[in-house]
Design an enzyme around this catalytic site. Structure first.
Site, PDB file in Angstrom:
ATOM      1  N   CYS A 131       0.831  -1.202   0.000  1.00  0.00           N
ATOM      2  CA  CYS A 131       0.000   0.000   0.000  1.00  0.00           C
ATOM      3  C   CYS A 131       0.867   1.254   0.000  1.00  0.00           C
ATOM      4  O   CYS A 131       1.450   1.606   1.030  1.00  0.00           O
ATOM      5  CB  CYS A 131      -0.898  -0.059   1.242  1.00  0.00           C
ATOM      6  SG  CYS A 131      -1.837   1.427   1.549  1.00  0.00           S
ATOM      7  N   CYS A 134      -0.269   4.019   2.291  1.00  0.00           N
ATOM      8  CA  CYS A 134       0.066   3.777   3.696  1.00  0.00           C
ATOM      9  C   CYS A 134       1.561   3.928   3.957  1.00  0.00           C
ATOM     10  O   CYS A 134       1.969   4.578   4.908  1.00  0.00           O
ATOM     11  CB  CYS A 134      -0.332   2.359   4.102  1.00  0.00           C
ATOM     12  SG  CYS A 134      -1.957   1.851   3.564  1.00  0.00           S
ATOM     13  N   ASP A 135       2.377   3.283   3.142  1.00  0.00           N
ATOM     14  CA  ASP A 135       3.801   3.124   3.463  1.00  0.00           C
ATOM     15  C   ASP A 135       4.743   3.877   2.531  1.00  0.00           C
ATOM     16  O   ASP A 135       5.965   3.804   2.697  1.00  0.00           O
ATOM     17  CB  ASP A 135       4.181   1.631   3.414  1.00  0.00           C
ATOM     18  CG  ASP A 135       3.376   0.818   4.421  1.00  0.00           C
ATOM     19  OD1 ASP A 135       2.954   1.397   5.430  1.00  0.00           O
ATOM     20  OD2 ASP A 135       3.173  -0.380   4.189  1.00  0.00           O
TER      21      ASP A 135
HETATM   22  C1  LIG Z   1       1.073  -3.796   5.027  1.00  0.00           C
HETATM   23  C2  LIG Z   1      -0.188  -2.977   5.139  1.00  0.00           C
HETATM   24  C3  LIG Z   1      -0.094  -1.681   5.591  1.00  0.00           C
HETATM   25  C4  LIG Z   1      -1.243  -0.906   5.701  1.00  0.00           C
HETATM   26  N1  LIG Z   1      -1.110   0.351   6.181  1.00  0.00           N
HETATM   27  C5  LIG Z   1      -2.204   1.128   6.306  1.00  0.00           C
HETATM   28  C6  LIG Z   1      -2.088   2.463   6.822  1.00  0.00           C
HETATM   29  O1  LIG Z   1      -0.998   2.923   7.174  1.00  0.00           O
HETATM   30  N2  LIG Z   1      -3.229   3.199   6.881  1.00  0.00           N
HETATM   31  C7  LIG Z   1      -4.452   2.721   6.493  1.00  0.00           C
HETATM   32  O2  LIG Z   1      -5.442   3.448   6.578  1.00  0.00           O
HETATM   33  N3  LIG Z   1      -4.587   1.468   6.020  1.00  0.00           N
HETATM   34  C8  LIG Z   1      -3.500   0.664   5.918  1.00  0.00           C
HETATM   35  N4  LIG Z   1      -3.625  -0.609   5.428  1.00  0.00           N
HETATM   36  C9  LIG Z   1      -4.962  -1.086   5.050  1.00  0.00           C
HETATM   37  C10 LIG Z   1      -5.764  -1.461   6.327  1.00  0.00           C
HETATM   38  O3  LIG Z   1      -4.971  -2.272   7.159  1.00  0.00           O
HETATM   39  C11 LIG Z   1      -7.043  -2.198   5.912  1.00  0.00           C
HETATM   40  O4  LIG Z   1      -7.805  -1.380   5.052  1.00  0.00           O
HETATM   41  C12 LIG Z   1      -7.871  -2.538   7.169  1.00  0.00           C
HETATM   42  O5  LIG Z   1      -7.130  -3.362   8.038  1.00  0.00           O
HETATM   43  C13 LIG Z   1      -9.162  -3.256   6.765  1.00  0.00           C
HETATM   44  O6  LIG Z   1      -9.812  -3.644   7.932  1.00  0.00           O
HETATM   45  P1  LIG Z   1     -10.866  -4.859   7.949  1.00  0.00           P
HETATM   46  O7  LIG Z   1     -11.221  -5.057   9.371  1.00  0.00           O
HETATM   47  O8  LIG Z   1     -11.919  -4.586   6.953  1.00  0.00           O
HETATM   48  O9  LIG Z   1     -10.076  -6.109   7.367  1.00  0.00           O
HETATM   49  P2  LIG Z   1      -8.742  -6.868   7.896  1.00  0.00           P
HETATM   50  O10 LIG Z   1      -7.767  -5.909   8.476  1.00  0.00           O
HETATM   51  O11 LIG Z   1      -8.319  -7.685   6.723  1.00  0.00           O
HETATM   52  O12 LIG Z   1      -9.279  -7.781   9.046  1.00  0.00           O
HETATM   53  C14 LIG Z   1     -10.082  -8.901   8.803  1.00  0.00           C
HETATM   54  C15 LIG Z   1      -9.847  -9.910   9.908  1.00  0.00           C
HETATM   55  O13 LIG Z   1     -10.753 -10.983   9.729  1.00  0.00           O
HETATM   56  C16 LIG Z   1     -10.107 -12.206  10.009  1.00  0.00           C
HETATM   57  N5  LIG Z   1     -10.859 -13.247   9.293  1.00  0.00           N
HETATM   58  C17 LIG Z   1     -10.972 -13.422   7.959  1.00  0.00           C
HETATM   59  N6  LIG Z   1     -11.761 -14.451   7.682  1.00  0.00           N
HETATM   60  C18 LIG Z   1     -12.168 -14.965   8.866  1.00  0.00           C
HETATM   61  C19 LIG Z   1     -12.992 -16.074   9.226  1.00  0.00           C
HETATM   62  N7  LIG Z   1     -13.573 -16.844   8.308  1.00  0.00           N
HETATM   63  N8  LIG Z   1     -13.180 -16.342  10.556  1.00  0.00           N
HETATM   64  C20 LIG Z   1     -12.594 -15.552  11.503  1.00  0.00           C
HETATM   65  N9  LIG Z   1     -11.783 -14.502  11.213  1.00  0.00           N
HETATM   66  C21 LIG Z   1     -11.589 -14.205   9.904  1.00  0.00           C
HETATM   67  C22 LIG Z   1      -8.696 -11.973   9.472  1.00  0.00           C
HETATM   68  O14 LIG Z   1      -7.759 -12.874  10.086  1.00  0.00           O
HETATM   69  C23 LIG Z   1      -8.454 -10.527   9.871  1.00  0.00           C
HETATM   70  O15 LIG Z   1      -7.867 -10.412  11.150  1.00  0.00           O
HETATM   71  C24 LIG Z   1      -2.510  -1.430   5.317  1.00  0.00           C
HETATM   72  C25 LIG Z   1      -2.607  -2.746   4.857  1.00  0.00           C
HETATM   73  C26 LIG Z   1      -1.467  -3.522   4.779  1.00  0.00           C
HETATM   74  C27 LIG Z   1      -1.578  -4.950   4.300  1.00  0.00           C
END
Ligand SMILES: Cc1cc2nc3c(=O)[nH]c(=O)nc-3n(C[C@H](O)[C@H](O)[C@H](O)COP(=O)(O)OP(=O)(O)OC[C@H]3O[C@@H](n4cnc5c(N)ncnc54)[C@H](O)[C@@H]3O)c2cc1C
Length: 306
Positions: A131, A134-135
């Site tokens: 990203c 982000c980074d």
């Molecule tokens: C390396 C990296 C750096 C980033 N840096 C930034 C930043 O600096 N700023 C920013 O705004 N965004 C950043 N992002 C993006 C941000 O992290 C995501 O947009 C955000 O985490 C999305 O949140 P979410 O809860 O929708 O999904 P996720 O963070 O993907 O969380 C989903 C969770 O659900 C769990 N899960 C999935 N399927 C199941 C299941 N069947 N049963 C139980 N648990 C399950 C997963 O293990 C996970 O923990 C970054 C992403 C990455 C990869």
């Protein structure tokens, strides 16, 4: 019996838990891996309002502390199915447990497609990122490579070209698959170079940190090395939603279809965060969804919803 089961303990799921707990709902969060989701891979979060600079792990720990203090219940299990019966949903897990609730919020996020090169998971946060928004600032005035040739990769590379001294785009095909206007904009930048027909064979490291890439031309087999400070992998996202498609409709790419209210086609089932169709996948948009889904679920439970 829970009021709400939340599938996924990332920013969307944890925010949904926060809002549900504050509305006195009995909730269970199922998390398959580690609480915090994708953000735990981020070395530095700098774009979350009110948070100047914080590691992704610290961000995740703080979110978790907040809901633990409110009495959240958790299980480290993988949800594999949701079965509706009358007004009750049964969520089964890979570990063999069943939990029942009146609502389910699916906040399962996405996974980034990986290159399949040995050692890449260890490099996430040590030079390998997904990203640029982000980074990207970590590589200001440095050299970054982007792997991919679709719209996401082109956009990542354009953004990096504004920050980095040099950007090298590594694409396995002999052409970009993204829009021509993006490709033209990118290739007009003086600090951008593209290498076509080429894939990453292995990583070069300085201690724990990425220091370069060994590339191989797929047609000739010729190998070369480039020095880079950062690598952005932009070869697609993998939503893992198909096991819930009996209760919520998916688009062609596998994301949940829902409106801004985070409702799905099944009353009582909501979706939030990166797992649903949306144009921006960031912390701010994930937590916004978490709040919206939780409040919609509370309305449903209290008889104001569907
Ligand atoms: C390396 C990296 C750096 C980033 N840096 C930034 C930043 O600096 N700023 C920013 O705004 N965004 C950043 N992002 C993006 C941000 O992290 C995501 O947009 C955000 O985490 C999305 O949140 P979410 O809860 O929708 O999904 P996720 O963070 O993907 O969380 C989903 C969770 O659900 C769990 N899960 C999935 N399927 C199941 C299941 N069947 N049963 C139980 N648990 C399950 C997963 O293990 C996970 O923990 C970054 C992403 C990455 C990869």
């Amino acid at each position: 019996m829970y009021d709400i089961i939340i599938i996924g303990g990332g920013p969307a799921g944890v925010t949904a838990a926060l809002y549900s707990l504050r509305a006195n709902k009995k909730i269970l969060i199922l998390e398959k891996d580690s609480f915090g989701g994708q953000i735990t891979y981020s070395p530095l979060v700098e774009n979350y309002p009110g948070t100047l600079r914080m590691s992704g792990d610290e961000f995740a720990d703080r979110m978790l502390d907040q809901i633990t203090a409110l009495g959240a219940e958790f299980e480290l299990e993988t949800a594999v199915s949701i079965s509706p019966e009358k007004d009750i949903f049964t969520v089964k897990t890979e570990e063999g447990c069943s939990y029942s609730s009146r609502c389910v919020i699916i906040a399962a996020g996405v996974e980034h497609r990986m290159l399949g090169v040995p050692g890449e998971y260890e490099l996430v946060g040590n030079g390998l990122s997904f990203c640029a928004v982000c980074d990207g600032t970590l590589y200001k005035d440095k050299t970054a490579a982007v792997v991919g040739g679709g719209n996401s990769a082109l956009q990542e590379a354009i953004l990096l070209s504004e920050l980095c001294r040099g950007v090298i785009v590594v694409q396995n095909l002999d052409y970009f698959t993204g829009e021509k206007r993006l490709a033209d904009k990118l290739m007009n930048k003086p600090n951008v170079k593209a290498v076509f027909g080429t894939v990453v064979k292995s990583f070069l490291k300085n201690g724990e940190e990425l220091s370069g890439l060994r590339l191989v031309n797929e047609a000739t087999g010729e190998e070369s090395e480039i020095a880079v400070d950062g690598l952005f992998v932009a070869i697609g996202l993998l939503p893992k939603n198909s096991c819930f498609s009996n209760v919520a409709e998916l688009d062609g790419a596998g994301y949940f279809l829902s409106g801004e209210n985070c409702r799905t086609r099944t009353p009582g089932i909501f979706c939030a965060g990166d797992c649903r169709v949306k144009s921006v996948r960031q912390l701010t948009t994930a937590v916004g969804d978490g709040a919206t889904a939780a409040l919609a679920a509370c309305d449903y439970l209290d008889g104001f919803g569907d």
